[in-house]
Motif scaffolding. Structure first.
Motif, PDB file in Angstrom:
ATOM      1  N   LEU A 154       0.780  -1.102   0.018  1.00  0.00           N
ATOM      2  CA  LEU A 154       0.054  -0.117   0.081  1.00  0.00           C
ATOM      3  C   LEU A 154       0.825   1.316  -0.009  1.00  0.00           C
ATOM      4  O   LEU A 154       0.394   2.310   0.319  1.00  0.00           O
ATOM      5  N   GLU A 155       2.243   1.021  -0.269  1.00  0.00           N
ATOM      6  CA  GLU A 155       2.952   1.959  -0.279  1.00  0.00           C
ATOM      7  C   GLU A 155       2.393   3.406  -1.138  1.00  0.00           C
ATOM      8  O   GLU A 155       2.177   3.133  -2.266  1.00  0.00           O
ATOM      9  N   GLY A 156       2.603   4.541  -0.744  1.00  0.00           N
ATOM     10  CA  GLY A 156       2.308   5.708  -1.274  1.00  0.00           C
ATOM     11  C   GLY A 156       1.041   6.017  -1.551  1.00  0.00           C
ATOM     12  O   GLY A 156       0.305   7.477  -2.071  1.00  0.00           O
ATOM     13  N   LEU A 157       0.019   5.411  -0.821  1.00  0.00           N
ATOM     14  CA  LEU A 157      -1.372   5.955  -0.550  1.00  0.00           C
ATOM     15  C   LEU A 157      -1.608   6.487   0.748  1.00  0.00           C
ATOM     16  O   LEU A 157      -1.345   5.985   1.984  1.00  0.00           O
ATOM     17  N   ASP A 158      -2.335   7.649   0.675  1.00  0.00           N
ATOM     18  CA  ASP A 158      -2.609   8.230   1.956  1.00  0.00           C
ATOM     19  C   ASP A 158      -4.170   7.986   2.409  1.00  0.00           C
ATOM     20  O   ASP A 158      -4.891   7.344   1.851  1.00  0.00           O
ATOM     21  N   ALA A 159      -4.454   8.490   3.534  1.00  0.00           N
ATOM     22  CA  ALA A 159      -5.829   8.236   4.025  1.00  0.00           C
ATOM     23  C   ALA A 159      -6.884   8.380   3.345  1.00  0.00           C
ATOM     24  O   ALA A 159      -7.805   7.872   3.058  1.00  0.00           O
ATOM     25  N   GLU A 160      -6.665   9.481   2.441  1.00  0.00           N
ATOM     26  CA  GLU A 160      -7.774  10.180   1.500  1.00  0.00           C
ATOM     27  C   GLU A 160      -8.039   8.888   0.460  1.00  0.00           C
ATOM     28  O   GLU A 160      -9.200   8.613   0.086  1.00  0.00           O
ATOM     29  N   GLN A 161      -7.018   8.461  -0.040  1.00  0.00           N
ATOM     30  CA  GLN A 161      -6.935   7.441  -1.307  1.00  0.00           C
ATOM     31  C   GLN A 161      -7.446   6.100  -0.666  1.00  0.00           C
ATOM     32  O   GLN A 161      -8.183   5.428  -1.605  1.00  0.00           O
ATOM     33  N   LEU A 162      -7.067   5.687   0.468  1.00  0.00           N
ATOM     34  CA  LEU A 162      -7.724   4.433   0.959  1.00  0.00           C
ATOM     35  C   LEU A 162      -8.961   4.439   1.260  1.00  0.00           C
ATOM     36  O   LEU A 162      -9.799   3.448   0.934  1.00  0.00           O
ATOM     37  N   GLU A 163      -9.485   5.627   1.630  1.00  0.00           N
ATOM     38  CA  GLU A 163     -11.038   5.788   2.033  1.00  0.00           C
ATOM     39  C   GLU A 163     -11.748   5.854   0.703  1.00  0.00           C
ATOM     40  O   GLU A 163     -12.816   4.852   0.601  1.00  0.00           O
ATOM     41  N   ARG A 164     -11.358   6.449  -0.588  1.00  0.00           N
ATOM     42  CA  ARG A 164     -11.790   6.158  -1.732  1.00  0.00           C
ATOM     43  C   ARG A 164     -11.954   4.893  -2.072  1.00  0.00           C
ATOM     44  O   ARG A 164     -12.763   4.239  -2.934  1.00  0.00           O
ATOM     45  N   PHE A 165     -10.941   4.213  -2.099  1.00  0.00           N
ATOM     46  CA  PHE A 165     -10.690   2.840  -2.410  1.00  0.00           C
ATOM     47  C   PHE A 165     -11.658   1.817  -1.802  1.00  0.00           C
ATOM     48  O   PHE A 165     -12.467   1.163  -2.508  1.00  0.00           O
ATOM     49  N   ARG A 166     -11.888   2.149  -0.314  1.00  0.00           N
ATOM     50  CA  ARG A 166     -12.832   1.468   0.417  1.00  0.00           C
ATOM     51  C   ARG A 166     -14.173   1.583   0.205  1.00  0.00           C
ATOM     52  O   ARG A 166     -15.152   0.613  -0.145  1.00  0.00           O
ATOM     53  N   SER A 167     -14.339   2.831  -0.257  1.00  0.00           N
ATOM     54  CA  SER A 167     -15.905   3.293  -0.274  1.00  0.00           C
ATOM     55  C   SER A 167     -16.259   2.900  -1.895  1.00  0.00           C
ATOM     56  O   SER A 167     -17.595   2.829  -2.070  1.00  0.00           O
ATOM     57  N   ARG A 168     -15.459   2.878  -2.806  1.00  0.00           N
ATOM     58  CA  ARG A 168     -16.095   2.477  -4.083  1.00  0.00           C
ATOM     59  C   ARG A 168     -15.435   1.233  -4.606  1.00  0.00           C
ATOM     60  O   ARG A 168     -15.851   0.750  -5.763  1.00  0.00           O
ATOM     61  N   ALA A 169     -14.764   0.437  -3.926  1.00  0.00           N
ATOM     62  CA  ALA A 169     -14.666  -1.074  -4.350  1.00  0.00           C
ATOM     63  C   ALA A 169     -15.762  -1.738  -4.264  1.00  0.00           C
ATOM     64  O   ALA A 169     -16.637  -1.748  -3.608  1.00  0.00           O
ATOM     65  N   VAL A 170     -15.707  -2.688  -5.155  1.00  0.00           N
ATOM     66  CA  VAL A 170     -17.091  -3.622  -5.490  1.00  0.00           C
ATOM     67  C   VAL A 170     -16.396  -5.196  -5.267  1.00  0.00           C
ATOM     68  O   VAL A 170     -15.094  -5.451  -5.770  1.00  0.00           O
ATOM     69  N   SER A 171     -17.010  -5.886  -4.629  1.00  0.00           N
ATOM     70  CA  SER A 171     -16.680  -7.284  -4.206  1.00  0.00           C
ATOM     71  C   SER A 171     -16.455  -8.034  -5.732  1.00  0.00           C
ATOM     72  O   SER A 171     -17.162  -7.898  -6.707  1.00  0.00           O
ATOM     73  N   GLU A 172     -15.538  -8.847  -5.544  1.00  0.00           N
ATOM     74  CA  GLU A 172     -15.217  -9.841  -6.877  1.00  0.00           C
ATOM     75  C   GLU A 172     -16.002 -10.979  -6.883  1.00  0.00           C
ATOM     76  O   GLU A 172     -16.187 -11.820  -5.785  1.00  0.00           O
ATOM     77  N   PRO A 173     -16.779 -11.136  -7.701  1.00  0.00           N
ATOM     78  CA  PRO A 173     -17.678 -12.285  -8.089  1.00  0.00           C
ATOM     79  C   PRO A 173     -16.921 -13.655  -7.839  1.00  0.00           C
ATOM     80  O   PRO A 173     -15.696 -13.838  -8.505  1.00  0.00           O
ATOM     81  N   GLY A 174     -17.508 -14.698  -7.250  1.00  0.00           N
ATOM     82  CA  GLY A 174     -16.995 -15.774  -6.906  1.00  0.00           C
ATOM     83  C   GLY A 174     -16.618 -16.701  -8.043  1.00  0.00           C
ATOM     84  O   GLY A 174     -15.504 -17.337  -8.242  1.00  0.00           O
ATOM     85  N   PRO A 175     -17.428 -16.746  -9.139  1.00  0.00           N
ATOM     86  CA  PRO A 175     -16.857 -17.568 -10.462  1.00  0.00           C
ATOM     87  C   PRO A 175     -15.572 -17.054 -10.839  1.00  0.00           C
ATOM     88  O   PRO A 175     -15.152 -17.693 -11.657  1.00  0.00           O
ATOM     89  N   ILE A 176     -15.085 -15.774 -10.844  1.00  0.00           N
ATOM     90  CA  ILE A 176     -14.210 -15.364 -11.191  1.00  0.00           C
ATOM     91  C   ILE A 176     -12.787 -15.649 -10.390  1.00  0.00           C
ATOM     92  O   ILE A 176     -11.931 -15.921 -11.044  1.00  0.00           O
ATOM     93  N   VAL A 177     -13.143 -15.706  -9.132  1.00  0.00           N
ATOM     94  CA  VAL A 177     -11.696 -16.003  -8.523  1.00  0.00           C
ATOM     95  C   VAL A 177     -11.486 -17.392  -8.470  1.00  0.00           C
ATOM     96  O   VAL A 177     -10.397 -17.788  -8.095  1.00  0.00           O
TER      97      VAL A 177
END
Length: 241
Positions: free
Chosen positions: A140-163
């Motif tokens: 996670l090097e180089g990511l600040d708190a704001e970027q991590l929060e955006r990552f968390r808020s906009r992330a979409v779970s990965e479908p089981g058939p894909i993983v």
């Protein structure tokens, strides 16, 4: 300025939990450089899709292939992290469709390999892990708190058939597609060493015919930690394509 009329279209393919939004900053720099870039949201990662949890690697590969065909000219595919599985399928099925592939802290998938083959069959999707856990898997090097929060808020779970799905690759012509590795959380010297030593994660690298390595030291998400520098690398690679 580079003319978009003669330059390849750049398809920006994000990794796990991400959509086209992940490339916003990089896209601004590429557009300013006069390049035509198209960020993709792969099937299964569109939160508005009511059946997204049933989407498969084949669906993702088909979406990338269609975008490349619709470009109507040469295409450079930029693949980040877990995008390596569907992009590897496209390279296997339609190697002549892609003029260059650029792996961002990633690399070609090996035949028969799945991201999480033991992922429970009754689990619909893989959510973004807690950052403490994720940080042990990918820097996670180089990511600040704001970027991590955006990552968390906009992330979409990965479908089981894909993983769970292993990648089926049979066409050695995929090795002839010119390839660039942008090495971020692992230096290019280490990637070369592991490939030469036959490490399973880098088994495909040793078979590639035309390879370029670029070191861009940062964490696993350089589109956020070093967007201008990453865009500069892509501009250079498009010129070579």
């Amino acid at each position: 300025m580079t003319s978009s009329a003669i330059s390849p279209t750049i398809l920006l393919v994000p990794g796990y939990w991400l959509g086209a939004w992940a490339w916003e900053e990089v896209l601004q720099h590429l557009t300013a450089a006069g390049l035509h870039a198209l960020p993709l949201t792969l099937p299964g990662l569109d939160d508005a899709d009511p059946v997204r949890l049933t989407r498969t690697l084949d669906d993702q590969a088909a979406a990338i292939e269609k975008a490349a065909q619709d470009a109507g000219g040469p295409v450079v595919v930029v693949a980040h992290s877990g995008a390596n599985a569907p992009v590897s399928l496209v390279l296997d099925r339609r190697p002549g469709l892609i003029s260059r592939v650029v792996w961002i802290d990633s690399g070609p998938a090996a035949p028969g390999v799945a991201f999480a083959p033991d992922f429970p069959k009754d689990a619909e999707a893989l959510p973004l892990p807690a950052f403490e856990s994720l940080g042990h898997q990918a820097s996670l090097e180089g990511l600040d708190a704001e970027q991590l929060e955006r990552f968390r808020s906009r992330a979409v779970s990965e479908p089981g058939p894909i993983v769970r799905r292993p990648v089926d690759l049979t066409n050695d012509a995929r090795f002839k597609v010119p390839t660039t590795f942008v090495c971020c959380s692992m230096a290019s010297a280490q990637v070369k060493e592991l490939a030469a030593g036959g490490h399973p994660m880098f088994a495909e690298v040793a078979h590639l015919k035309t390879v370029t390595y670029v070191d861009l030291p940062t964490g696993h998400w350089p589109m956020w930690s070093r967007p201008a520098d990453l865009a500069g690398v892509l501009v250079s690679e498009v010129a070579s394509a």
